[in-house]
Design an enzyme around this catalytic site. Structure first.
Site, PDB file in Angstrom:
ATOM      1  N   GLU A  83      47.824 -54.223  50.194  1.00 48.42           N
ATOM      2  CA  GLU A  83      47.583 -52.841  50.671  1.00 48.42           C
ATOM      3  C   GLU A  83      47.334 -51.549  49.532  1.00 48.42           C
ATOM      4  O   GLU A  83      47.999 -50.580  49.326  1.00 48.42           O
ATOM      5  CB  GLU A  83      48.239 -52.217  51.629  1.00 48.42           C
ATOM      6  N   ASP A  96      51.694 -58.293  61.434  1.00 44.47           N
ATOM      7  CA  ASP A  96      52.166 -57.007  61.206  1.00 44.47           C
ATOM      8  C   ASP A  96      53.142 -56.310  62.171  1.00 44.47           C
ATOM      9  O   ASP A  96      52.635 -55.351  62.609  1.00 44.47           O
ATOM     10  CB  ASP A  96      51.250 -55.878  60.466  1.00 44.47           C
ATOM     11  N   GLU A 149      57.317 -49.084  65.236  1.00 44.43           N
ATOM     12  CA  GLU A 149      55.862 -48.595  64.364  1.00 44.43           C
ATOM     13  C   GLU A 149      54.625 -48.648  65.555  1.00 44.43           C
ATOM     14  O   GLU A 149      53.916 -47.936  65.796  1.00 44.43           O
ATOM     15  CB  GLU A 149      55.551 -49.133  63.236  1.00 44.43           C
TER      16      GLU A 149
END
Ligand code: BDP
Length: 717
Positions: free
Chosen positions: A304, A378, A406
């Protein structure tokens, strides 16, 4: 008149005192030490617990002693009978009375403890023993937990030691005090005031961590900032490390791979360049002058957009070994993250980490562990276990779990995560035959690894109650308990936490436990039924976004759900990307067919026709619709269950959970409506009976914006 005024003033003061007494803001977490509520249990405890007998002193021992004193005063009253036999607290090396008992503590290691009782005159004396002061501190917390949950004391005999050596929280905290993906306020590290002023709650954080066996904390975000390695910050880090040391907690940092260039203007960060090697060696030596027991680094590299060794044609082993060699003389280690994927999307993202790291197995220094998320994508609300577990016999893995929610509604939704983590821990990799679970890979027993570690991405911020949602603390607690002993059940952990957090009243315990234990499946049902994944709103990840199709393909939703008129789901079998081929043959045999794979992973591995018949006999389309509805209804049930506890749980926490459950209910319905409105454009089938059809058209959901969701890195970097 004067009398009247007095009365009013008196009632105001009384009201204020009463509010104070009732105020339960969550700050005390599971360490409340309220008086034992059951009268007969309390009287039994009083007969068996008198004063504390101890003869040692050290910073850690003193904490253990103070905790025991404070806990017993709260639970049994400071005026408790002094006639009961004293509790003996000590190590054989430090306390002759303990040495005389000749207890077998050989299996306890450096951190384990023994709670037992030994005959003394006509009574029994309770003993908290360990080989080290650290073990005593853990023993004290375990003993107080025993009392807080009102377990019988007769014949107490509990020996416990951790199965995993390094049990860490990872804080994704920035030096500006913003926090990536955690919504509970700002970072708890008050960088600006450090090292001059250490917030008192920093001690309380360490105490809470120690109470559940956490022994390491990574202070900084994986998307690292090199500045933390400058002396001005190292002295702040040292102040935190000094605070945590007596609690048995070591400090770790994230290392930005390009730090030599950014801090000292080196021309390269190439891990094989002698100047770079010297830079890191000097820097690490310098860190140890500030923090003599510094734990080491977590590194996110070539992922990323983070810098890494691949920019110089080197590999992850070159990068990790550079740091590991400099840390080794000091006893530190490196957790090199497996969460890597290229900016150039070459293949199924699911496959990349496995490909890169299995090729490097055997090339890492002994003090390197690969830090691997529970699943290959993820931190989705549910993922099959990562195929890397069991696939690198030469290299240990640090299991990375995400405590912060998240993708599970942030600090707004109630989701107890122990059942999800247990699914990963108990998953069988078959690496050395049946029973080679992820837990056993991580605790070192499958391949005989010495270096063992587990990490949880923290959900703690500077909110008064630490985690925002009052139930979020259950996940902090559960992570610590599972890190210590992965064989504990979700039920036991929930039960302990509930009793310590809300008291032992049976209706409160059974209702709260039920809410906790059902909550993860509920979130999965309304956000990613049947293994659909990565269909959340882009950026902040709060809420649905199945239509998202912009930017790099593997950040979109359409890349993952692959919905079209012919069906839905990601074919990862041999006829698709064959990510499934990265698992052991036994796993492939089960998950390779839509008939044998569990429904929960169905669309993770298979692309199926809308009319495919699921195990329940429904068509796939109907099954998806019914799952969304089930999730929404289950939140409704949680609301009713929680409402039934009004008056039994303190008003302050009851009100907050009530309010958040209302929002969760609305959000769940929004998920259902948005996803069904979208997927129906492909399925072209009616919404089945029993499922509430979307209230609005698809455009409404697509255009719905939440502005400034906390924890969103887009607004921080
Ligand atoms: C993702 C998060 C991102 C993290 C990344 C990571 O969206 O903010 O930086 O993981 O783990 O889940 O590195």
């Amino acid at each position: 008149m004067k009398n009247q005024l007095h009365k009013i003033l008196f009632s105001i003061v009384l009201g204020f005192v009463a509010t104070l007494a009732l105020a339960e803001d969550g700050y005390r977490l599971w360490l409340r030490y309220e008086p034992v509520s059951d009268a007969s249990i309390a009287s039994d405890y009083r007969k068996q617990i008198g004063s504390i007998s101890s003869s040692q002193s050290s910073p850690t021992f003193n904490l253990a002693l103070a905790e025991l004193q404070n806990g017993l005063d709260g639970l049994l009253g400071s005026d408790r009978s002094k006639k009961g036999p004293s509790i003996l607290l000590g190590t054989p090396a430090g306390n002759p009375e303990v040495a005389k008992l000749d207890l077998d503590l050989s299996a306890l290691g450096d951190e384990g403890y023994l709670l037992t009782s030994v005959p003394q005159k006509r009574k029994h004396q309770i003993v908290i023993a360990a080989n080290t002061d650290q073990g005593l501190l853990y023993g004290v917390f375990a003993f107080l937990r025993h009392l807080q949950t009102q377990q019988p004391l007769d014949g107490i005999n509990v020996a416990s030691s951790p199965k995993i050596d390094h049990r860490l929280l990872n804080h994704w905290d920035n030096l500006t005090r913003t926090v990536e993906r955690t919504m509970a306020g700002a970072s708890i590290w008050n960088w600006f005031d450090l090292p001059y002023y250490v917030e008192p709650y920093t001690h309380d954080y360490a105490r809470a961590c120690a109470s559940i066996g956490i022994n390491g904390t990574v202070l900084t975000n994986v998307n690292a900032n090199a500045t933390v390695l400058r002396p001005q910050f190292l002295e702040k880090v040292a102040a935190l490390a000094d605070t945590f040391r007596p609690y048995g907690i070591r400090v770790y940092l994230t290392a930005r791979f390009s730090a030599p260039v950014e801090i000292d203007g080196l021309e390269t960060a190439d891990p094989l360049d002698p100047a770079v090697i010297k830079w890191w060696t000097d820097k690490i030596d310098e860190i140890y002058t500030y923090v003599p027991d510094f734990g080491g680094f977590v590194v996110k590299a070539n992922s990323e957009g983070q810098p890494g060794p691949q920019a110089y044609g080197r590999d992850h082993a070159d990068g990790a070994n550079l740091l590991a060699r400099a840390l080794a003389p000091h006893g530190g280690f490196v957790m090199w993250r497996a969460f890597v994927y290229d900016f150039e999307v070459k293949e199924d993202r699911h496959k990349q980490a496995y490909t890169e790291f299995t090729n490097l197995d055997g090339k890492f220094e002994p003090n390197v562990s690969i830090q691997t998320k529970n699943g290959a994508i993820d931190f989705m609300p549910r993922e099959p276990f990562h195929p890397l577990f069991g696939a690198t016999p030469e290299t240990p893995h640090t299991l990375e779990l995400q405590i912060t929610q998240e993708y599970l509604g942030g600090d707004v939704h109630l989701a107890y995560l122990a059942p999800m983590w247990k699914e990963t821990l108990e998953a069988d990799t078959y690496a050395r035959g049946a029973g080679s679970t992820v837990a056993k890979v991580v605790d070192g027993s499958v391949f005989g690894h010495e270096l063992t570690a587990i990490a949880g991405v923290s959900n703690v911020g500077n909110e008064r109650n630490w985690t925002g949602h009052p139930m979020g603390a259950a996940n902090w607690y559960a992570f610590g308990r599972l890190a210590w002993d992965h064989q504990l059940s979700s039920e036991q952990i929930a039960d302990e936490w509930t009793r310590m957090t809300f008291g032992n009243e049976e209706s409160v315990v059974s209702t709260t436990n039920q809410i906790l234990l059902d909550s993860h499946q509920t979130v999965v049902d309304y956000s990613m039924p049947l293994g659909l994944h990565h269909i959340m709103y882009p950026g902040h990840h709060y809420g649905p976004g199945p239509w998202h199709d912009q930017g790099r393909p593997d950040w979109t939703s359409i890349y993952y759900h692959r919905a079209s008129e012919d069906g839905i789901g990601f074919d990862r079998t041999a006829s698709g990307t064959d990510a499934l081929g990265q698992y052991a043959p036994e796993v492939v045999a089960k998950w390779g067919s839509p008939e044998t794979i569990e429904d929960k992973y169905l669309l993770w591995f298979h692309h199926l026709d809308w009319d495919f018949k699921t195990k329940s006999g429904q068509t796939l389309w109907n099954e998806i619709c019914l799952a969304y509805q089930k999730g929404v209804d289950a939140v409704g049930e949680m609301r009713e269950q929680w409402a039934s506890l009004e008056g039994q749980v303190d008003a302050q926490r009851h009100a907050r959970v009530t309010a958040l459950l209302k929002r969760q209910h609305e959000d769940a319905a929004f998920y259902r409506d948005a996803c069904l409105a979208y997927f129906q454009t492909f399925s072209k089938r009616p919404i089945p009976a029993g499922v509430t059809p979307p209230e609005h058209d698809l455009e409404y959901y697509k255009n719905f914006e939440l502005y400034h969701v906390p924890g969103h890195p887009g607004e921080q970097w």
